[in-house]
Enzyme design. Structure first.
Site, PDB file in Angstrom:
ATOM      1  N   HIS A  52       0.822  -1.209   0.000  1.00 33.53           N
ATOM      2  CA  HIS A  52       0.000   0.000   0.000  1.00 33.53           C
ATOM      3  C   HIS A  52       0.856   1.258   0.000  1.00 33.53           C
ATOM      4  CE1 HIS A  52      -4.226  -1.373   1.336  1.00 33.53           C
ATOM      5  NE2 HIS A  52      -4.203  -1.000   0.084  1.00 33.53           N
ATOM      6  N   GLU A  86       7.523 -13.462 -31.623  1.00 29.81           N
ATOM      7  CA  GLU A  86       7.662 -13.349 -30.171  1.00 29.81           C
ATOM      8  C   GLU A  86       7.854 -14.708 -29.521  1.00 29.81           C
ATOM      9  OE1 GLU A  86       4.257 -11.396 -28.460  1.00 29.81           O
ATOM     10  OE2 GLU A  86       2.834 -12.465 -29.710  1.00 29.81           O
ATOM     11  N   ASP A 108       7.686 -10.812 -25.079  1.00 29.05           N
ATOM     12  CA  ASP A 108       7.506 -12.264 -25.024  1.00 29.05           C
ATOM     13  C   ASP A 108       8.714 -13.004 -25.571  1.00 29.05           C
ATOM     14  OD1 ASP A 108       5.083 -12.902 -23.734  1.00 29.05           O
ATOM     15  OD2 ASP A 108       3.988 -12.002 -25.391  1.00 29.05           O
ATOM     16  N   CYS A 160       7.923  -4.026 -31.677  1.00 32.61           N
ATOM     17  CA  CYS A 160       6.874  -3.361 -30.905  1.00 32.61           C
ATOM     18  C   CYS A 160       6.955  -3.718 -29.425  1.00 32.61           C
ATOM     19  CB  CYS A 160       5.500  -3.706 -31.462  1.00 32.61           C
ATOM     20  SG  CYS A 160       5.109  -5.458 -31.340  1.00 32.61           S
TER      21      CYS A 160
HETATM   22  C1  PEP Z   1       5.565  -8.342 -26.868  1.00 28.87           C
HETATM   23  O1  PEP Z   1       5.421  -9.497 -26.441  1.00 28.87           O
HETATM   24  O2  PEP Z   1       6.675  -7.773 -26.957  1.00 28.87           O
HETATM   25  C2  PEP Z   1       4.383  -7.557 -27.284  1.00 28.87           C
HETATM   26  C3  PEP Z   1       4.515  -6.391 -27.848  1.00 28.87           C
HETATM   27  O3  PEP Z   1       3.167  -8.089 -26.999  1.00 28.87           O
HETATM   28  P1  PEP Z   1       2.496  -7.974 -25.552  1.00 28.87           P
HETATM   29  O4  PEP Z   1       3.399  -7.132 -24.698  1.00 28.87           O
HETATM   30  O5  PEP Z   1       1.146  -7.387 -25.762  1.00 28.87           O
HETATM   31  O6  PEP Z   1       2.460  -9.412 -25.131  1.00 28.87           O
HETATM   32 MG    MG Z   2       3.485 -10.479 -26.707  1.00 27.36          MG
END
Ligand code: PEP
Ligand code: MG
Length: 860
Positions: free
Chosen positions: A468, A705, A729, A776
């Site tokens: 908290h 990924e 991932d 990404c």
């Molecule tokens: C990732 O795995 O890098 C990704 C962009 O997908 P997410 O974070 O939504 O799993």
């Molecule tokens: Mg992912």
């Protein structure tokens, strides 16, 4: 399972389990029952059964009844250490016994001298049910009825009979609360049934808790995604069940390792402001303590050390009536102080105060405390004993989040003890403005009472990032580090400190030049952020003119608007999960189409990459009952779930195909591991296009990924129109480290050469087929990583909207030739740390890798 009557196995005095001087028994961690202070020296069978446990030390025995219930009897406390001395087994393992048969003979005198306590717990272990009756607080003889156990259903039926209802009701529900039933939801549950005439209990994992007791509910240890059975009896039983279910299932859904919510916290970009300016010189003077970041930020200030006065209550009470009055008075004072504080509090602070008020009124705590007073203890001793029993039970759940909730109970213990001692309810000495608070630990009530405006930072020796106190600090925007260790105790009042809660460091007495440099750094960071934001609307090019696109990762329309303000050149990843979570039914095709259309419009014609639903496994949704999985991160998720529920996939594809203008969107598939998945989706996409009468093509890309997809990138590149590398991932699956694991967080680094090798292979395969390759995942906005990714061939980076200006500014100062050289070197390093040391130069934008020292920038 039917009822079971247990007779006393010993002659002696039957007492409540709470009196056993061992938290394992007192906290009912092994099971419920009573303890007997023996007067005889033979232990008898309390029921018919079979001897299923009889250790060599013969200090305990467990019987199993024909219906599978187990009854454990433990002669004295800490008697295992006697090594069998003083005990004689009269039965053998596996032997069937009848009620009253002699089981163990023991030397009572020896036990009285050598055991910590003679108290002998008699416990019912396992089975879903409750003790409907127990005889305690009086003498018992061998063979007289001691306890009656009833299965859970029968318990509710009895309650129904007592309250006059015709029938008891029950319903099993999934807990959608993110963190399970911890203090706040428990308080909401109790409040939800406050005015209803019904006996309500929750059952989970064979345990049962009164739904009006916040403490009992917490000690059930129910986690997000778990199941509970709600049982209610009485005239308002149906309404009570509805009310409880509403709290348990209508709350924010459980995010999991791959949900947008969790992804956000493990996404270094969201977690840390993009590329804080590296220090002109590393802060080497003075001690540097390392801790866990509880609230991000950077601060310079002087130490204000928090001294906490401990109150040790007398054990013996001055009479039941007097002590009860004292406890009532003290609690009333604390309640009044909390109510006063609540009137001026908002947000998380108000929630903490609410939780404390609910705990103060908790029926279980009150019964326990009054039980101790009844046994002759003082009000303070009784309150402390009641709290500590529950604290031990919470900690024993082995759930860090629940253990942190125990802090709230400890906080309340202290508030009431201080009130009993006639002192004002804890007020932290007013700290001078700009102070960095130093403490071993900080209780929520103490922080709530501090003037947040005056605090520049918080540094604690103990604590957890999800406590908290941490939540409160983050909400108030106060940088905070926890778990800094005992060395924090050596910091003296007024010491100069630099708190770097971006990288988790506390610099103690760093010397005036560094303090000045840190102050200047704060100023420069603020100015730089303003400049970068202004420049972000321009197209992103490297210093040598190479075009790199910087796009945004989005999870809502609001994100799209923020992305545009921050200069996004489109969306590289729309996490469509946001449309599917927090609801009872999947969104309709029209609803999806409208939302995608709104986002497309907000992007003003810039590219929109829509990822199909990345859900399943440990990211469950009620209307999509997935099989329970041992290892959800390796189970049905991403495209696997979509192909399992083709109806949902078809709707989503049709919704995307309907967005106008036709060329703005492209489709991205998560968690691809082989080309068959891509083909299966393409077949459905063709069918969906036919259904909506669309002839214009739409690009279909795959996320890289999983190590599998990176390794077969050449095969995938023949059929996928683009690649987007999900480094979050990809790192988790390559390193076999859960992306949300607190202990592994520091080692879960996408700059590990193994991950970089997979990225290099992916980029090479993409280029060979003329396909575009984006990143990404969180690495895209990591200033140490972006130059290397570009050097490996990535030409699109997609990151959180807030990070875009910083990423664009960094790229603008790099050349492709530099980045390619760093990338080649990175692939040859032996660890992520070595890559970071190398790439720090890139983030610092100066010199050559060979000549530079380590200067790794901040990383979430
Ligand atoms: C990732 O795995 O890098 C990704 C962009 O997908 P997410 O974070 O939504 O799993
Ligand atoms: Mg992912």
């Amino acid at each position: 399972m039917s009822e079971l009557v247990l007779v006393s196995p010993l002659a002696g005095w039957s007492t409540p389990l709470e009196e056993v001087p061992d938290p394992v028994f007192a906290g009912r961690m092994l099971g419920d029952g009573v303890a007997i202070d023996p007067l005889g020296s033979t232990l008898h069978a309390p029921c018919d059964g079979e001897v299923v446990l009889l250790p060599e030390t013969r200090h305990a025995v467990t019987l199993r009844t024909a219906r599978g219930l187990e009854v454990l009897m433990h002669l004295g406390i800490d008697t295992v250490g006697l090594g069998g001395e003083g005990f004689e087994a009269l039965v053998v393992l596996g032997q069937p016994v009848r009620t009253g048969d002699a089981l163990i003979r023991f030397d009572l005198d020896l036990l009285a001298r050598r055991a910590r306590s003679l108290l002998t717990p008699i416990l019912v272990v396992g089975g879903t049910g409750t003790l409907a009756r127990r005889v305690q607080g009086c003498p018992v003889t061998v063979g007289e009825v001691l306890m009656e156990w009833v299965p859970a259903g029968a318990a509710a039926d009895r309650a129904a009979a007592r309250t006059g209802a015709r029938e008891a009701r029950s319903r099993t529900v999934r807990v959608a609360l993110e963190h399970g039933i911890h203090a706040r939801p428990a308080a909401q549950l109790a409040a939800a049934i406050a005015g209803l005439e019904a006996e309500v209990s929750l059952l989970a994992a064979g345990r049962q808790a009164d739904a009006r007791s916040v403490v009992a509910l917490m000690t059930l240890g129910v986690r997000g995604g778990g199941q509970v059975e709600i049982r209610a009896a009485g005239p308002d039983a149906p309404a009570a069940i509805e009310a409880i279910e509403a709290v348990l299932s209508a709350a924010a859904p459980v995010p999991a390792s791959n949900t947008p919510a969790r992804a956000a916290t493990s996404d270094p970009v969201r977690a840390a402001p993009a590329q804080p300016e590296p220090d002109p010189e590393p802060l080497r003077c003075g001690a540097v303590l390392r801790g866990v970041v509880a609230s991000r930020g950077f601060a310079v200030g002087r130490a204000a050390v928090l001294h906490v006065r401990e109150v040790a209550p007398e054990e013996a009470g001055g009479g039941c009536e007097h002590e009860t009055r004292e406890l009532d008075r003290a609690q009333a004072r604390v309640r009044a102080a909390l109510e006063q504080a609540r009137s001026g509090a908002t947000g998380p602070a108000a929630e903490v105060i609410e939780a404390h008020l609910a705990l103060l009124a908790d029926p279980y705590l009150q019964t326990q405390a009054r039980g101790w007073i009844g046994r002759g203890k003082s009000a303070g001793y009784a309150w402390r004993a009641a709290i500590r029993e529950s604290v031990a039970a919470l900690r024993a759940l082995g759930d860090a989040r629940m253990a942190e909730r125990a802090d709230d109970l400890t906080d309340l213990e202290r508030q009431v003890l201080l009130a009993l001692a006639g002192e004002s309810v804890p007020a932290v000495a007013a700290v001078p403005p700009g102070s960095i608070l130093i403490a071993r630990e900080l209780l929520p009530s103490q922080l709530v009472r501090l003037d947040a405006e005056r605090l520049a930072g918080i540094c604690l020796a103990a604590g957890g990032a999800t406590s908290h106190v941490s939540i409160l600090a983050a909400a108030a925007g106060i940088p905070a580090l926890v778990a800094l260790g005992p060395a924090v105790g050596e910091i003296v009042e007024d010491t100069a400190l630099i708190l770097d809660a971006e990288v988790g460091e506390l610099h103690v007495d760093p010397g005036e030049p560094r303090v000045e440099a840190a102050r200047a750094r704060m100023m420069r960071n603020a100015e730089r952020r303003a400049r970068e934001r202004q420049a972000a609307q321009r197209e992103c090019r490297m210093a040598d003119g190479t075009r790199i696109e910087v796009l945004a990762n989005l999870g809502s329309l609001a994100d799209a608007e923020a992305a545009m303000r921050n200069g996004a050149e489109g969306c590289g990843l729309l996490r469509t999960e946001f449309l599917f979570l927090e609801r009872r039914h999947a969104p309709s095709e029209t609803e999806q189409r409208d939302e995608y259309q709104r986002i497309a419009r907000a992007l003003a014609g810039k590219p929109l990459t829509i990822r199909t639903l990345d859900i399943g496994g440990d990211k469950p949704i009620d209307y999509l009952p997935l099989p329970r999985e041992e290892n959800p991160a390796l189970g049905l998720r991403g495209v696997r779930t979509s192909l399992w529920r083709e109806d949902l996939l078809d709707e989503q594809l049709r919704a995307v195909l309907a967005v106008e203008p036709a060329g703005q969107c492209r489709i991205l598939l998560p968690m691809i591991t082989d080309v068959a998945e891509l083909r299966a989706v393409r077949a459905r996409l063709l069918e969906a296009s036919r259904q909506v009468g669309r002839t214009a093509p739409i690009e279909l890309g795959v996320m890289i990924e999983t190590p599998a997809s990176a390794l077969i990138a050449a095969v995938l590149a023949r059929e996928a129109e683009f690649f987007s590398i999900g480094t979050n991932d990809l790192t988790q699956y390559t390193l076999a480290m859960d992306r949300g694991h607190p202990q592994l967080a520091a080692r879960l680094d996408g700059l590990h050469p193994a991950v970089l090798t997979l990225i290099a292979r992916t980029a090479e395969a993409a280029h060979a087929q003329g396909r575009g390759v984006a990143v990404c995942g969180g690495l895209a906005a990591d200033p140490a990583a972006a130059p290397i990714l570009i050097g490996l061939g990535v030409r699109e980076l997609s990151c959180a909207p807030a990070a875009i200006p910083g990423v664009k500014a960094l790229i603008g100062e790099l050349t492709l030739e530099q980045c390619e050289r760093w990338a080649r070197q990175a692939l040859e390093q032996e660890s992520a740390a070595a890559v970071r040391a190398l790439s720090g130069v890139a983030a610092g934008k100066t010199g050559e890798p060979e000549s530079a020292g380590a200067c790794a920038p901040a990383r979430g």
